[in-house]
Design a protein around this motif. Structure first.
Motif, PDB file in Angstrom:
ATOM      1  N   TYR A 252      -4.741   7.892   4.281  1.00  0.00           N
ATOM      2  CA  TYR A 252      -5.521   6.737   3.841  1.00  0.00           C
ATOM      3  C   TYR A 252      -4.650   5.836   2.962  1.00  0.00           C
ATOM      4  O   TYR A 252      -3.802   6.328   2.207  1.00  0.00           O
ATOM      5  N   TYR A 253      -4.912   4.524   3.055  1.00  0.00           N
ATOM      6  CA  TYR A 253      -4.141   3.561   2.270  1.00  0.00           C
ATOM      7  C   TYR A 253      -4.784   3.320   0.902  1.00  0.00           C
ATOM      8  O   TYR A 253      -6.012   3.215   0.784  1.00  0.00           O
ATOM      9  N   PHE A 254      -3.920   3.211  -0.118  1.00  0.00           N
ATOM     10  CA  PHE A 254      -4.360   2.878  -1.477  1.00  0.00           C
ATOM     11  C   PHE A 254      -3.394   1.875  -2.084  1.00  0.00           C
ATOM     12  O   PHE A 254      -2.228   1.781  -1.684  1.00  0.00           O
ATOM     13  N   ASN A 255      -3.899   1.147  -3.066  1.00  0.00           N
ATOM     14  CA  ASN A 255      -3.069   0.206  -3.818  1.00  0.00           C
ATOM     15  C   ASN A 255      -2.268   0.990  -4.858  1.00  0.00           C
ATOM     16  O   ASN A 255      -2.856   1.673  -5.691  1.00  0.00           O
ATOM     17  N   PRO A 256      -0.914   0.915  -4.816  1.00  0.00           N
ATOM     18  CA  PRO A 256      -0.126   1.689  -5.789  1.00  0.00           C
ATOM     19  C   PRO A 256      -0.362   1.267  -7.232  1.00  0.00           C
ATOM     20  O   PRO A 256      -0.029   2.010  -8.166  1.00  0.00           O
ATOM     21  N   GLY A 257      -0.909   0.074  -7.422  1.00  0.00           N
ATOM     22  CA  GLY A 257      -1.282  -0.359  -8.774  1.00  0.00           C
ATOM     23  C   GLY A 257      -0.129  -0.430  -9.763  1.00  0.00           C
ATOM     24  O   GLY A 257      -0.301  -0.119 -10.946  1.00  0.00           O
ATOM     25  N   GLY A 258       1.049  -0.797  -9.291  1.00  0.00           N
ATOM     26  CA  GLY A 258       2.196  -0.938 -10.196  1.00  0.00           C
ATOM     27  C   GLY A 258       2.906   0.370 -10.497  1.00  0.00           C
ATOM     28  O   GLY A 258       3.923   0.378 -11.212  1.00  0.00           O
TER      29      GLY A 258
ATOM     30  N   PRO B 174       5.577   2.954  -0.724  1.00  0.00           N
ATOM     31  CA  PRO B 174       5.075   1.580  -0.751  1.00  0.00           C
ATOM     32  C   PRO B 174       5.609   0.747   0.419  1.00  0.00           C
ATOM     33  O   PRO B 174       6.808   0.750   0.694  1.00  0.00           O
ATOM     34  N   LYS B 175       4.715   0.066   1.103  1.00  0.00           N
ATOM     35  CA  LYS B 175       5.108  -0.804   2.211  1.00  0.00           C
ATOM     36  C   LYS B 175       4.091  -1.926   2.320  1.00  0.00           C
ATOM     37  O   LYS B 175       2.960  -1.814   1.837  1.00  0.00           O
ATOM     38  N   ASP B 176       4.495  -3.006   2.960  1.00  0.00           N
ATOM     39  CA  ASP B 176       3.624  -4.167   3.134  1.00  0.00           C
ATOM     40  C   ASP B 176       2.932  -4.103   4.493  1.00  0.00           C
ATOM     41  O   ASP B 176       3.586  -3.869   5.522  1.00  0.00           O
ATOM     42  N   VAL B 177       1.626  -4.281   4.497  1.00  0.00           N
ATOM     43  CA  VAL B 177       0.860  -4.307   5.742  1.00  0.00           C
ATOM     44  C   VAL B 177      -0.030  -5.547   5.749  1.00  0.00           C
ATOM     45  O   VAL B 177      -0.324  -6.127   4.700  1.00  0.00           O
ATOM     46  N   LYS B 178      -0.451  -5.955   6.940  1.00  0.00           N
ATOM     47  CA  LYS B 178      -1.337  -7.105   7.057  1.00  0.00           C
ATOM     48  C   LYS B 178      -2.728  -6.755   6.535  1.00  0.00           C
ATOM     49  O   LYS B 178      -3.192  -5.626   6.676  1.00  0.00           O
TER      50      LYS B 178
ATOM     51  N   VAL C 188      -4.531   3.667  -6.827  1.00  0.00           N
ATOM     52  CA  VAL C 188      -4.081   4.982  -7.276  1.00  0.00           C
ATOM     53  C   VAL C 188      -4.263   5.001  -8.788  1.00  0.00           C
ATOM     54  O   VAL C 188      -3.735   4.149  -9.499  1.00  0.00           O
ATOM     55  N   MET C 189      -5.023   5.953  -9.307  1.00  0.00           N
ATOM     56  CA  MET C 189      -5.335   5.976 -10.734  1.00  0.00           C
ATOM     57  C   MET C 189      -4.111   6.356 -11.571  1.00  0.00           C
ATOM     58  O   MET C 189      -3.813   5.731 -12.583  1.00  0.00           O
ATOM     59  N   ARG C 190      -3.395   7.386 -11.136  1.00  0.00           N
ATOM     60  CA  ARG C 190      -2.225   7.856 -11.879  1.00  0.00           C
ATOM     61  C   ARG C 190      -1.517   8.938 -11.080  1.00  0.00           C
ATOM     62  O   ARG C 190      -2.052   9.453 -10.089  1.00  0.00           O
ATOM     63  N   LYS C 191      -0.309   9.276 -11.525  1.00  0.00           N
ATOM     64  CA  LYS C 191       0.378  10.424 -10.956  1.00  0.00           C
ATOM     65  C   LYS C 191      -0.266  11.701 -11.485  1.00  0.00           C
ATOM     66  O   LYS C 191      -0.757  11.740 -12.607  1.00  0.00           O
ATOM     67  N   ALA C 192      -0.275  12.731 -10.652  1.00  0.00           N
ATOM     68  CA  ALA C 192      -0.858  14.007 -11.067  1.00  0.00           C
ATOM     69  C   ALA C 192       0.061  14.708 -12.068  1.00  0.00           C
ATOM     70  O   ALA C 192       1.282  14.544 -12.034  1.00  0.00           O
ATOM     71  N   THR C 193      -0.537  15.465 -12.957  1.00  0.00           N
ATOM     72  CA  THR C 193       0.188  16.224 -13.967  1.00  0.00           C
ATOM     73  C   THR C 193       0.091  17.721 -13.655  1.00  0.00           C
ATOM     74  O   THR C 193      -0.728  18.131 -12.820  1.00  0.00           O
ATOM     75  N   PRO C 194       0.896  18.553 -14.322  1.00  0.00           N
ATOM     76  CA  PRO C 194       0.764  20.017 -14.128  1.00  0.00           C
ATOM     77  C   PRO C 194      -0.645  20.514 -14.420  1.00  0.00           C
ATOM     78  O   PRO C 194      -1.125  21.453 -13.782  1.00  0.00           O
ATOM     79  N   GLU C 195      -1.321  19.860 -15.387  1.00  0.00           N
ATOM     80  CA  GLU C 195      -2.697  20.244 -15.709  1.00  0.00           C
ATOM     81  C   GLU C 195      -3.627  19.977 -14.526  1.00  0.00           C
ATOM     82  O   GLU C 195      -4.575  20.745 -14.268  1.00  0.00           O
TER      83      GLU C 195
ATOM     84  N   VAL D  17       0.844  -1.201   0.000  1.00  0.00           N
ATOM     85  CA  VAL D  17       0.000   0.000   0.000  1.00  0.00           C
ATOM     86  C   VAL D  17       0.884   1.257   0.000  1.00  0.00           C
ATOM     87  O   VAL D  17       2.077   1.190   0.299  1.00  0.00           O
ATOM     88  N   VAL D  18       0.264   2.387  -0.321  1.00  0.00           N
ATOM     89  CA  VAL D  18       0.876   3.698  -0.111  1.00  0.00           C
ATOM     90  C   VAL D  18      -0.105   4.535   0.697  1.00  0.00           C
ATOM     91  O   VAL D  18      -1.322   4.348   0.608  1.00  0.00           O
ATOM     92  N   GLY D  19       0.419   5.437   1.513  1.00  0.00           N
ATOM     93  CA  GLY D  19      -0.430   6.320   2.314  1.00  0.00           C
ATOM     94  C   GLY D  19      -0.607   7.659   1.623  1.00  0.00           C
ATOM     95  O   GLY D  19       0.381   8.298   1.243  1.00  0.00           O
ATOM     96  N   VAL D  20      -1.847   8.075   1.445  1.00  0.00           N
ATOM     97  CA  VAL D  20      -2.150   9.331   0.731  1.00  0.00           C
ATOM     98  C   VAL D  20      -2.951  10.250   1.642  1.00  0.00           C
ATOM     99  O   VAL D  20      -3.886   9.813   2.325  1.00  0.00           O
ATOM    100  N   ARG D  21      -2.583  11.525   1.635  1.00  0.00           N
ATOM    101  CA  ARG D  21      -3.290  12.530   2.427  1.00  0.00           C
ATOM    102  C   ARG D  21      -3.852  13.592   1.497  1.00  0.00           C
ATOM    103  O   ARG D  21      -3.209  13.985   0.531  1.00  0.00           O
ATOM    104  N   PHE D  22      -5.060  14.085   1.812  1.00  0.00           N
ATOM    105  CA  PHE D  22      -5.741  15.031   0.929  1.00  0.00           C
ATOM    106  C   PHE D  22      -5.727  16.466   1.456  1.00  0.00           C
ATOM    107  O   PHE D  22      -5.959  17.395   0.707  1.00  0.00           O
ATOM    108  N   LYS D  23      -5.465  16.623   2.753  1.00  0.00           N
ATOM    109  CA  LYS D  23      -5.408  17.956   3.350  1.00  0.00           C
ATOM    110  C   LYS D  23      -4.183  18.044   4.239  1.00  0.00           C
ATOM    111  O   LYS D  23      -3.704  17.023   4.751  1.00  0.00           O
ATOM    112  N   LYS D  24      -3.699  19.262   4.431  1.00  0.00           N
ATOM    113  CA  LYS D  24      -2.606  19.459   5.368  1.00  0.00           C
ATOM    114  C   LYS D  24      -3.052  19.002   6.749  1.00  0.00           C
ATOM    115  O   LYS D  24      -4.126  19.356   7.221  1.00  0.00           O
TER     116      LYS D  24
END
Length: 270
Positions: free
Chosen positions: A16-22, A48-52, A63-70, A4-11
């Motif tokens: 929250y955990y998400f699947n990095p999806g490769g 990325p880290k392994d959790v139970k 995770v759908m994709r990396k963000a772009t400048p757009e 998983v990877v940990g993602v935060r939406f606000k300062k």
């Protein structure tokens, strides 16, 4: 184990955990993810880290994709539109004469939902308000009532210590805080001195609480008579994190600080 990877939406928001999806993701990367609220823009806080499997909430979204400048341009536009929506919402609240205080407004990244955060003393019937807002913005409207601690977290401010309040800078979640923690640390029990901007007990009361709980050293109480290398005296302060005690010496009334192991309690005479 699940990667998983940990993602935060606000300062200072929750992670929250998400699947990095490769995807090759690292801390600091901006990403686009799908959440229960819709498509959102966030920042990777843990690589990325392994959790139970039992430690995650399933199903784990990708995770759908990396963000772009757009994408970053879209985020800025959303913030500007949210400010405009806030002004309109305040007018609508006044029109309907609702007893509520609007705190913040935000769009989801894909603008599929517009969320209004507010505080109120009791339950508010905002059904007509929602209809009005939906007619203006033509998107899904969510009005979310929050508590005073969440209000302080969103608005920010300066605490009694002179620093930006903890909840708006680094605390992801609110932990329970009790008056016992103030007593344990020999702090004033005056509500004005131990309450934060939200009016509740300050979150920082918890920071040193564990060190007091874990201490195996027995300390005398304030007011106890003790024997020190400088003579007999009375305990005036106890500093458990430092494992020291301040004692007022009977002979000259000086207040001196000693390591706890150098201080012995005076045994009461039968």
């Amino acid at each position: 184990m699940v990667t998983v990877v940990g993602v935060r939406f606000k300062k200072a928001g929750k992670v929250y955990y998400f699947n990095p999806g490769g995807l090759d993701l690292a801390v600091g990367d901006k990403v686009i993810v799908e959440t229960s609220r819709g498509v959102e823009y966030g920042e990777v806080m843990t690589g990325p880290k392994d959790v139970k499997e039992e430690d995650i909430i399933t199903p784990l979204k990708d995770v759908m994709r990396k963000a772009t400048p757009e994408d970053e341009v879209v985020v800025k536009e959303n913030r500007q539109k949210a400010l405009e929506a806030e002004k309109i919402a305040i007018e609508k609240i006044q029109k309907h004469k609702l007893e509520m205080k609007l705190i913040d407004v935000e769009y989801t990244f894909d603008r599929s939902k517009l969320i209004f955060y507010f505080t109120a003393d009791g339950r508010v019937d905002f059904r007509e308000l929602v209809k009005d807002l939906a007619a203006v913005f033509r998107t899904r409207i969510e009005l979310r009532q929050i508590g005073v601690r969440d209000e302080a977290k969103m608005l920010g401010g300066i605490g009694p210590c002179g620093r930006c309040i903890c909840c708006s800078t680094f605390l992801g979640e609110f932990d329970p805080v009790s008056i016992k923690m103030a007593k344990q640390q020999n702090l004033s029990l005056n509500p004005v001195k131990i309450s934060g901007l939200c009016g509740r007990l300050m979150c920082c009361l918890r920071f040193e609480s564990d060190s007091y709980d874990d201490s195996t050293v027995k300390y005398p109480d304030i007011g106890d008579k003790v024997v020190t290398p400088a003579g007999e005296g009375t305990v005036v302060a106890v500093y458990k994190p430092k494992e020291t005690i301040s004692v007022q010496i009977d002979e000259n009334k000086d207040v001196l600080e000693f390591p706890v192991e150098e201080v012995d309690e005076v045994e009461e005479q039968p």
